[in-house]
Design a protein around this motif. Structure first.
Motif, PDB file in Angstrom:
ATOM      1  N   VAL A 510       0.721  -1.210  -0.087  1.00 53.75           N
ATOM      2  CA  VAL A 510       0.013  -0.118  -0.196  1.00 53.75           C
ATOM      3  C   VAL A 510       0.757   1.358   0.154  1.00 53.75           C
ATOM      4  O   VAL A 510       0.597   2.089  -0.814  1.00 53.75           O
ATOM      5  CB  VAL A 510      -0.890  -0.033   1.238  1.00 53.75           C
ATOM      6  N   ILE A 511       1.918   1.280   0.820  1.00 55.74           N
ATOM      7  CA  ILE A 511       2.991   2.392   0.919  1.00 55.74           C
ATOM      8  C   ILE A 511       3.595   2.589  -0.518  1.00 55.74           C
ATOM      9  O   ILE A 511       3.524   3.772  -0.968  1.00 55.74           O
ATOM     10  CB  ILE A 511       3.878   2.290   1.861  1.00 55.74           C
ATOM     11  N   LEU A 534      12.475   4.070  -1.333  1.00 53.82           N
ATOM     12  CA  LEU A 534      12.007   2.693  -1.916  1.00 53.82           C
ATOM     13  C   LEU A 534      13.087   1.947  -2.409  1.00 53.82           C
ATOM     14  O   LEU A 534      13.141   0.756  -2.048  1.00 53.82           O
ATOM     15  CB  LEU A 534      11.352   3.194  -3.167  1.00 53.82           C
ATOM     16  N   SER A 535      14.130   2.379  -2.686  1.00 53.52           N
ATOM     17  CA  SER A 535      15.449   1.521  -2.875  1.00 53.52           C
ATOM     18  C   SER A 535      16.076   0.897  -1.657  1.00 53.52           C
ATOM     19  O   SER A 535      16.340  -0.396  -1.684  1.00 53.52           O
ATOM     20  CB  SER A 535      16.460   2.301  -3.528  1.00 53.52           C
ATOM     21  N   LYS A 536      15.870   1.542  -0.536  1.00 54.36           N
ATOM     22  CA  LYS A 536      16.075   0.756   0.702  1.00 54.36           C
ATOM     23  C   LYS A 536      15.187  -0.199   1.133  1.00 54.36           C
ATOM     24  O   LYS A 536      15.580  -1.370   1.566  1.00 54.36           O
ATOM     25  CB  LYS A 536      16.127   2.099   1.727  1.00 54.36           C
ATOM     26  N   LEU A 537      13.987   0.136   0.859  1.00 53.41           N
ATOM     27  CA  LEU A 537      12.906  -0.892   0.972  1.00 53.41           C
ATOM     28  C   LEU A 537      13.170  -2.189   0.275  1.00 53.41           C
ATOM     29  O   LEU A 537      13.034  -3.403   0.477  1.00 53.41           O
ATOM     30  CB  LEU A 537      11.661  -0.477   1.037  1.00 53.41           C
ATOM     31  N   LEU A 538      13.743  -1.919  -0.885  1.00 49.45           N
ATOM     32  CA  LEU A 538      13.736  -2.909  -2.129  1.00 49.45           C
ATOM     33  C   LEU A 538      14.943  -4.006  -1.516  1.00 49.45           C
ATOM     34  O   LEU A 538      14.878  -4.921  -1.844  1.00 49.45           O
ATOM     35  CB  LEU A 538      14.294  -2.176  -3.464  1.00 49.45           C
ATOM     36  N   SER A 549       8.046  -6.342  -6.513  1.00 52.14           N
ATOM     37  CA  SER A 549       7.745  -5.754  -7.870  1.00 52.14           C
ATOM     38  C   SER A 549       6.731  -4.917  -7.591  1.00 52.14           C
ATOM     39  O   SER A 549       6.515  -3.638  -8.600  1.00 52.14           O
ATOM     40  CB  SER A 549       6.830  -6.893  -8.270  1.00 52.14           C
ATOM     41  N   TRP A 550       5.659  -4.405  -6.467  1.00 53.46           N
ATOM     42  CA  TRP A 550       5.065  -3.229  -6.350  1.00 53.46           C
ATOM     43  C   TRP A 550       5.903  -2.059  -6.211  1.00 53.46           C
ATOM     44  O   TRP A 550       5.778  -0.915  -6.847  1.00 53.46           O
ATOM     45  CB  TRP A 550       4.267  -3.294  -4.911  1.00 53.46           C
ATOM     46  N   VAL A 551       7.382  -2.288  -5.351  1.00 58.13           N
ATOM     47  CA  VAL A 551       8.362  -1.058  -5.313  1.00 58.13           C
ATOM     48  C   VAL A 551       8.791  -0.551  -6.610  1.00 58.13           C
ATOM     49  O   VAL A 551       8.982   0.338  -6.810  1.00 58.13           O
ATOM     50  CB  VAL A 551       9.168  -1.555  -4.400  1.00 58.13           C
TER      51      VAL A 551
END
Length: 1130
Positions: A510-511, A534-538, A549-551
């Motif tokens: 969702v984020i 987002l790259s850190k989350l990836l 894939s969402w990121v």
């Protein structure tokens, strides 16, 4: 009943005893089953148990395979194998031997074989077919024990396809002289009705005969069938209300044998069953409820609170009282009963009271006020079940004023709950409350963040889907949309900066979606910083492949500028060589779109989620390919379920109602075993036209069946609801009666006493939780419609009624009982009360006034053949509509003269009153055209004053309702009639379709009012003849995949019986008889708009064997029901 149970438990050890002495009362010390059980109980680990069971199964397998094993030994082996299966260890090698034991053994051995089979196999098991012949033989046996065993197996498990083979034998057993055989036959038919209701439609009269059986056990068994049938169609069994009431009177009066008593309570389970049936029959029906009041009062009076079973009866009585049309005396007694439950110190009774209070709080919110302090104490109860039921009660009384407190209590319970089911259920409730009653944007986003965090990946998928849909569709106000999305972006950026390692995967998805869609709304937020978050989350180890894939998709939308392209290049290089094909594809998309800004703007435009998505559900772009393949000889497409059925039929016995007599040439040219009943060659007649025809009824819009459609661009008001100041709520003591409480209140007003500090805290919490539940409050509860303007509210189908809304009455009247009910006069339970059951010439109940208030404030009008009647029967056509009337004859209170000119010459139903409020009356009828069906609503204002702010809205789950009028009606002048016309189209076929609606209005002097109503009409109103040739019929037959088969009753037994029967169906249902060839006929019809259904009829063994096919899944079943009804009424 208790004696029977005790005798059974006493005899059970001797049954399991495999010792040589038949009278042994305990497991023999030398029996192998006893040794196995003792060996298992002495083990200390699961591993040792597995080794012991495997040795036992190996020994059993060797012995059952030996040719020297006797039937007595085989019986002992099956008992041991059954015990191993019950422990969870597979013994599939013994299945076939259990079937053999049931086929070849003596009565006792057959009994063990049947028992083992019922435990080993399920209804879909392929070995069950081997038991069909044994069941047929035992049903024809003269040994009562064998017949009982066969009926028991049939009522527990039997293949659906084999029902026609044994159905006649089971029907015969309904007339057996022994009561136990009749009872088991009724239970077997109940099983048939559950798995194949169409197979037993023709024996409903025999169900009534079972209800009138002189043996109470047979009558009790028939109630199971009636409960399910009444749940599906209560209107069809209103005539049996008096019969059910009479039976309940005799049960409550102790007229049944003592064997049916349980702890001195007469037949408690029978009472519960009858109360459930009566609640269904009396719902929204004042005249039917009048018949029920007396026996309900008697049941409440006799059910003394001295045992658990009487508590169950009282609970059902309370539910019935609040379900049927209300009566003040019964409501007071039910409220007192609920109070005794809630105030009890026993946990079971307290739970029962909370459950009853949850059920009735929608009808009477003041009950919750009377017990508010007890409810507060239940929130801190050590029993989690009590806490959960209390939260369910709070969920039902939620409104815009108490939503924050109730949601906080639910979230507190969620944080300590460890039960997955409770978490999933409460998360859904919190999300629903937040979306409907959220006071502002910040509270809504923060609450949903908590829901996503606590619910984790266990929540239902429709919760994040509905949340994202809300953000994308927004409200009517652009500024409100922008504020909500900006706050969501700020919240999610702060969450990612704080460390997303512990967030659930669905929350991260969702984020990612929100940041990818709406982070550009924050101008001060650098897109590059969002990309790096987002790259850190990836790169996190806890992120799943699906979330990645969402990121990547979100990063593709944000890669702008030189810095963004640089980050995108690093990420795409990392995941271009991923083993996950989805991640590899997303990385390639990120790489190419980040380098071409113009292409990215076209492929991923901003705010694209707000544009409507059109989906070609019929896949019409494949029509050319399909036509070429069919012309080249390819077989038509078959759905997976049909392929599985045909594959199973190849292995099963052929027990079809009839077989098709086709010439040899036709058999050789049949396509995929889908034969044409027209005896024509169809090899050259297949083209893409038939495929297109099957998709004409399809919709070109995206179907979201699993997603709740509640938020959208329409129906939301941009201004917040003004929060009204509420007065301090007086808290009655839960330990006093209402009269004592009133006296205490008076003394309290005279001499106030100080309240302890903990008690003050509870009172403050009570005032926050139960605000808005007073009798003078206009706040609507959760689950009821709300006319007040609220900032966050799920989009309702139509506005509901406020507390000031008028309550309207149902005009349905109890039909006189059928003649078969007179059997009750002869020999039901007790001959002394036969006079009470004499229903041969019942006095018709008086017509109800339209000003009476109904149960639950709604009005249901069902149009069946009984409704379409009038003084002049010559105006009634066979299909249940009224032909064009003589304009000089005044009918329908003069409303027929207001019909639109284009509808005046068409066939129509009788004009039926829907509802009324003071001087405003609502009536309706439906008019049948050749290509359409119109619903005409008459709004009659009989007063001198005008009605303003008129709004009439209709909706239906089964129908598509569209207004024909150019402009909606907004005002009704005094002493005038306004006509609204709607066009109806079937979306989902049902036997009866329903249109629900609400009419809101305001008199010149007064407050806004609203009334709800519903209008039911049979599916036959939408049936039209389909004129096709025999050749076209054969081509269409092969193209349709949904079918059903049933045997119907012929009108006569002469040579012209087929013609006479088809003519009756033609006249009553508007069918087209294509051709009649000897003993066979083919019929065609269509459902508006252009949804065909084909029927092949053949005379077989004195009955009419009918085979229906259609591209619409539910249409054949609905049409076969109306065919049965048309022939029965002829």
């Amino acid at each position: 009943m208790s004696d029977v149970v005790e005798k059974t438990l006493t005899a059970l050890p001797s049954l399991l005893s495999l010792d040589s002495q038949p009278g042994s009362a305990k497991l023999s010390s030398t029996s192998k089953l006893g040794n196995l059980i003792r060996g298992i109980t002495e083990l200390t680990s699961k591993h040792e148990e597995e080794k012991l069971i495997q040795r036992e199964l190996t020994s059993i397998k060797e012995q059952v395979s030996s040719p020297n094993t006797s039937m007595r030994q085989m019986k002992e082996l099956m008992v041991r194998a059954t015990y191993c299966e019950m422990l969870g260890y597979e013994a599939s090698f013994s299945y076939i031997h259990a079937i053999k034991l049931a086929q070849q053994g003596t009565a006792l051995e057959k009994r063990v074989g049947y028992l083992a089979v019922s435990l080993f196999l399920n209804e879909d098991h392929e070995l069950l077919l081997l038991l069909v012949n044994t069941v047929l033989k035992d049903l024809q046996s003269t040994n009562l024990i064998e017949v009982c065993m066969a009926l028991t197996v049939v009522s527990q498990m039997f293949p659906k396809d084999m029902i026609p083979a044994i159905l006649p034998l089971v029907e015969e057993k309904l007339n057996h002289p022994k009561e136990i055989i009749r009872r088991k036959a009724v239970l077997a038919l109940y099983k048939f009705y559950q798995i194949a209701p169409n197979q037993v439609q023709h024996i409903h009269n025999k169900f009534r005969k079972a209800l009138c059986d002189k043996d109470p056990g047979v009558m009790t068994a028939s109630l199971h069938i009636y409960l399910q049938m009444i749940q599906e169609n209560p209107e069809g069994y209103k005539d049996l209300t008096a019969s059910f009431v009479t039976i309940l009177k005799q049960v409550v009066g102790g007229k049944l044998p003592m064997d049916f008593n349980y702890h001195s309570v007469p037949a408690p389970w029978l009472q519960i069953q009858l109360l459930r049936i009566l609640s269904l029959l009396g719902k929204n029906d004042h005249s039917t409820s009048e018949i029920i009041y007396e026996v309900l009062d008697e049941s409440l009076r006799r059910a003394e609170m001295n045992h658990n079973i009487t508590y169950a009866i009282l609970y059902e009585c309370v539910k019935c009282i609040y379900t049927i049309h209300p009566k003040s005396e019964l409501l007071e007694k039910a409220a007192k009963c609920i109070g005794n439950f809630v105030l009890s110190q026993k946990i079971n009774l307290k739970y029962l009271g909370l459950k009853a209070l949850t059920y009735v709080v929608q009808q009477d919110p003041r009950l919750a006020l009377q017990h508010q302090m007890t409810i507060i104490e239940c929130l801190d109860h050590p029993d989690l079940i009590i806490k959960r039921e209390t939260l369910e009660l709070l969920f039902r009384i939620t409104n815009a004023q108490n939503v924050t407190v109730i949601v906080e209590k639910m979230l507190e319970f969620l944080r300590i709950s460890k039960d997955d089911y409770t978490t999933t259920d409460l998360v859904g409730k919190v999300a629903e409350l937040a979306e409907k009653y959220a006071p502002d944007n910040e509270w809504f986003i923060e609450t949903m963040n908590t829901v996503f965090s606590v619910g984790g990946d266990m929540m239902q998928p429709d919760i994040p889907n509905s949340f994202l849909k809300l953000l994308s569709e927004g409200f009517d106000s652009v500024e409100e949309d922008r504020k909500l999305r900006q706050f969501a972006v700020d919240s999610y950026v702060s969450l990612l900066r704080g460390g997303p390692g512990k967030l659930p995967q669905r929350f991260l998805q969702v984020i990612s979606w929100v940041l990818g869609e709406y982070s550009h709304l924050r101008e001060e937020l650098d897109p590059t910083s969002v990309l790096r978050l987002l790259s850190k989350l990836l790169n996190s180890k806890n992120t799943s492949s699906e979330t990645k894939s969402w990121v990547l998709v979100a990063m593709t939308k944000l890669c702008e500028g030189r810095a963004g392209v640089s980050v995108a290049r690093e990420v795409s290089e990392t995941y271009s060589s991923s083993l996950d094909t989805v991640l590899r594809q997303r990385a390639q998309e990120l790489q190419h779109l980040s380098q071409d800004s113009e292409l990215r703007a076209r492929v991923l435009p901003r705010d694209a989620s707000r544009e409507p998505l059109e989906v070609d559900s019929s896949l019409s772009f494949l029509d050319g390919f399909v036509s070429e393949a069919l012309a080249a000889g390819a077989a038509p497409y078959k759905p997976p379920h049909q392929r599985q059925e045909e594959l199973a039929q190849e292995k099963a016995l052929s027990l079809e109602p009839y077989g098709l007599s086709l010439p040899i040439s036709m058999s050789s040219s049949s396509i995929g075993d889908r034969q044409s009943p027209t005896l024509l060659s169809v090899s050259s007649g297949l083209s893409g036209d038939s495929t297109e025809l099957s998709h004409k009824g399809g919709s070109a819009t995206l179907k979201l069946d699993g997603v709740k459609r509640v938020w959208g661009r329409e129906g939301y008001l941009s201004q917040r609801e003004p929060v009204e100041e509420t007065a301090q709520v007086e808290v009655p003591s839960p330990l006093r009666s209402p009269s004592q409480q009133g006296e205490a209140d008076k003394s309290h007003n005279q001499t106030p006493t100080p309240t302890p500090e903990p008690e003050q805290e509870k009172q403050q919490l009570a005032s926050s939780l139960f605000v808005g539940l007073g009798s003078q409050s206009s706040v609507c509860l959760m689950g009821k419609s709300d006319l007040t303007t609220q900032r966050f509210r799920r989009k309702a189908r139509y506005p509901g009624t406020s507390s000031g809304c008028s309550e309207i009455t149902s005009n349905s009247i109890v039909s006189p009982p059928s003649m078969v009910d007179n059997l009750l006069c002869n020999n039901l339970l007790d001959s002394n009360i036969a006079s009470e059951l004499d229903l041969s010439s019942p006095e018709p109940p008086p017509q109800l006034s339209q000003d009476l208030s109904p149960a639950n404030g709604t009005c249901d009008v069902e149009l069946t053949d009984k409704n379409v009647t009038g003084n002049n029967l010559s105006h009634i056509r066979d299909n249940g509509v009224v032909a064009a009337e003589d304009p000089d004859k005044p009918t329908d209170l003069g409303l027929s003269s207001h019909l639109p000119a284009e509808l005046s010459g068409l066939s129509r139903s009788e004009i039926t009153p829907l509802c009324s409020h003071q001087s405003l009356h609502l009536s309706a009828c439906h008019v049948q055209g050749d290509e359409s069906l119109a619903l005409v609503v008459f709004i009659c204002n009989s007063s001198d004053s005008d009605v303003q702010q008129m709004l009439l809205q209709l909706d239906s789950d089964q129908l598509e309702v569209s207004s024909v009028s150019e402009s909606p009606v907004q005002e009704v002048r005094g002493d005038s009639v306004v006509v609204c016309q709607y066009s109806l189209t079937v979306k989902r076929p049902l036997v009866l379709v329903e249109v629900c609606g609400v009419m809101s209005f305001m008199f010149s002097v007064g407050t806004p009012q609203s009334v709800q109503f519903s209008y039911k009409l049979p599916l036959t109103s939408f049936i039209r003849p389909l004129t096709v040739s025999t050749e076209e019929y054969g081509t269409m037959w092969l193209a349709f995949s949904h079918d059903t088969k049933q045997n119907l009753t012929l009108i006569s037994e002469d040579r012209e019986s087929l013609t006479a029967t088809l003519n009756v169906l033609k006249n009553k249902l508007q069918l087209h008889v294509v051709e009649i060839i000897g003993m066979e006929g083919i019929v065609a019809c269509r459902l508006l708009q252009d949804q065909p259904c084909l029927m092949h009829c053949r005379i077989n063994a004195g009955t009419l064997a009918v085979w229906l096919r259609s591209p619409i899944p539910d249409l054949p079943d609905c049409l076969i029901y109306h065919c049965q009804r048309a022939l029965q009424e002829h």
